[in-house]
Design an enzyme around this catalytic site. Structure first.
Site, PDB file in Angstrom:
ATOM      1  N   SER A 117       0.828  -1.216   0.000  1.00 28.05           N
ATOM      2  CA  SER A 117       0.000   0.000   0.000  1.00 28.05           C
ATOM      3  C   SER A 117       0.853   1.253   0.000  1.00 28.05           C
ATOM      4  CB  SER A 117      -0.863  -0.024   1.265  1.00 28.05           C
ATOM      5  OG  SER A 117      -1.496   1.208   1.447  1.00 28.05           O
ATOM      6  N   TYR A 141      -2.062   0.306  10.180  1.00 27.40           N
ATOM      7  CA  TYR A 141      -2.321  -0.415   8.927  1.00 27.40           C
ATOM      8  C   TYR A 141      -1.089  -0.345   8.016  1.00 27.40           C
ATOM      9  CZ  TYR A 141      -3.790  -1.311   4.184  1.00 27.40           C
ATOM     10  OH  TYR A 141      -3.837  -1.792   2.904  1.00 27.40           O
ATOM     11  N   LYS A 145       1.592  -3.393   6.622  1.00 28.08           N
ATOM     12  CA  LYS A 145       1.921  -3.658   5.215  1.00 28.08           C
ATOM     13  C   LYS A 145       3.431  -3.549   4.981  1.00 28.08           C
ATOM     14  CE  LYS A 145      -1.872  -4.908   3.445  1.00 28.08           C
ATOM     15  NZ  LYS A 145      -1.987  -6.211   2.757  1.00 28.08           N
TER      16      LYS A 145
END
Ligand code: UDP
Length: 332
Positions: A117, A141, A145
């Site tokens: 991402s 988050y 990743k």
């Protein structure tokens, strides 16, 4: 037919990738726990229900299908929730990725396409963003990743895995044929929420912040049609199949930035509906601007975005909303 295992293949991006894989002659075997995925979105190959944390189940599915590669989409992806409940994200995204890679290694499957991402970059220092830019995520988050990428990179170094990590910018739109689309519950993404406001399903679209250092004060993102994301995955798989070695990370975006206000204006134009707007303070964890430099993906994969003009993104998402609400928009 060559098989590829698709974790999270019942989800938004995974299901579109399965359709593209099938069209390119691959058999996608979907492995999904259906926590957020939709069984009815699995249409292009076998379905095996399972969790990426369940190594015994992974071993069973690997033995049954002998896939030549894994596309790993399965992850939790709500930035806001990752701030309030990081444990959930570290468990699924980090421990789950580690479990998947262990199971792959045991089954001697060494090819991986990893869903990463632009959230791994954090507050980008320069726009557009090149892959070599510092990765300093500003929310859990993004950190999960980044850790996933690092685990995969270490596996390529130590165990001879070959991995392409794809750093998505903002996935948007729906299948051009209307067979699948975006169905998040809860929905937090800008474009589906704007269209729900256009349809009258919600009263207004809330704009999170108009005091950013951007031309109109609202955040800028690089919106990429999900069909373009899907075709990039097929191209990456074909690169691995052709013998691409080691680890590579590629941005997937258009190189064009669009502000929240511009999205709302385009949605009004495409749908012909007026969209009530409510202003709100900034959302925690939102960088002002994230725009890809996609030239590495262009060069390495021979890939370029073809469906990511705003009109195509919005009209396919609008069509999907209409189909998934049984034509409620036409009646409204
Ligand atoms: N956004 C907004 N209102 C919403 C949802 C999103 O103003 O109801 C903004 C958000 O602050 C961000 C942009 O729209 O600047 C894209 O947000 P989204 O959640 O779609 O994707 P993200 O960039 O967070 O992955």
């Amino acid at each position: 037919m060559n098989r590829v295992m698709v974790t999270g293949g019942a989800g938004y991006i995974g299901s579109h990738a399965c359709k593209a894989l099938r069209a390119a002659g691959w058999e996608p075997v979907v492995y999904d726990n259906l926590v957020y995925g939709h069984r009815e979105a699995v249409k292009w190959g076998p379905f095996e229900q399972g969790d990426i944390l369940d190594e015994a189940r992974l071993a069973e599915v690997f033995a049954a299908y002998r896939p030549v590669a894994v596309m790993h989409f399965a992850a939790f992806a709500y930035v806001g929730e990752s701030v309030t409940d990081p444990e959930k994200y570290y468990r699924n995204n980090v421990e789950g990725t580690a479990a998947l890679l262990r199971a792959m290694r045991k089954a001697e499957i060494g090819r991986l396409i990893f869903s990463s991402s632009c959230a791994t970059y954090g507050m980008a220092e320069t726009i557009p963003i090149l892959e070599a830019q510092l990765q300093a995520p500003i929310n859990p988050y993004g950190r999960t990743k980044l850790i996933g990428e690092q685990i995969a990179r270490d596996y390529t170094h130590a165990y001879g895995f070959d991995c392409i990590a794809l750093r998505y910018f903002n996935a948007a739109g729906a299948d051009l044929d209307g067979e699948i689309g975006e169905d998040h519950d809860p929905e937090t993404h800008l474009i589906p929420l704007v269209l729900q406001a256009a349809a009258g399903i919600r009263p207004t679209i809330t704009v999170f912040g108009d005091d950013y250092d951007t031309p109109d004060g609202t955040c800028i993102r690089d919106y990429l049609h999900v069909a373009d994301l899907a075709s990039a995955h097929v191209a990456a798989l074909e690169r691995l199949d052709a013998g691409s070695k080691g680890f590579a990370a590629l941005n997937l975006g258009t190189g064009q930035g669009t502000s929240v206000r511009e999205i709302i204006e385009a949605a009004q134009r495409v749908t012909g509906r007026s969209i009530p707007v409510t202003m709100a303070p900034r959302r925690e964890g939102d960088p002002a601007a994230l725009v890809a430099d996609p030239s590495a993906a262009n060069d390495m994969l021979g890939w370029t975005a073809r469906h990511s003009d705003l009109d195509t993104i919005i009209s396919t998402a609008w069509n999907w909303l209409d189909l998934s609400t049984q034509g409620a928009l036409r009646r409204a």
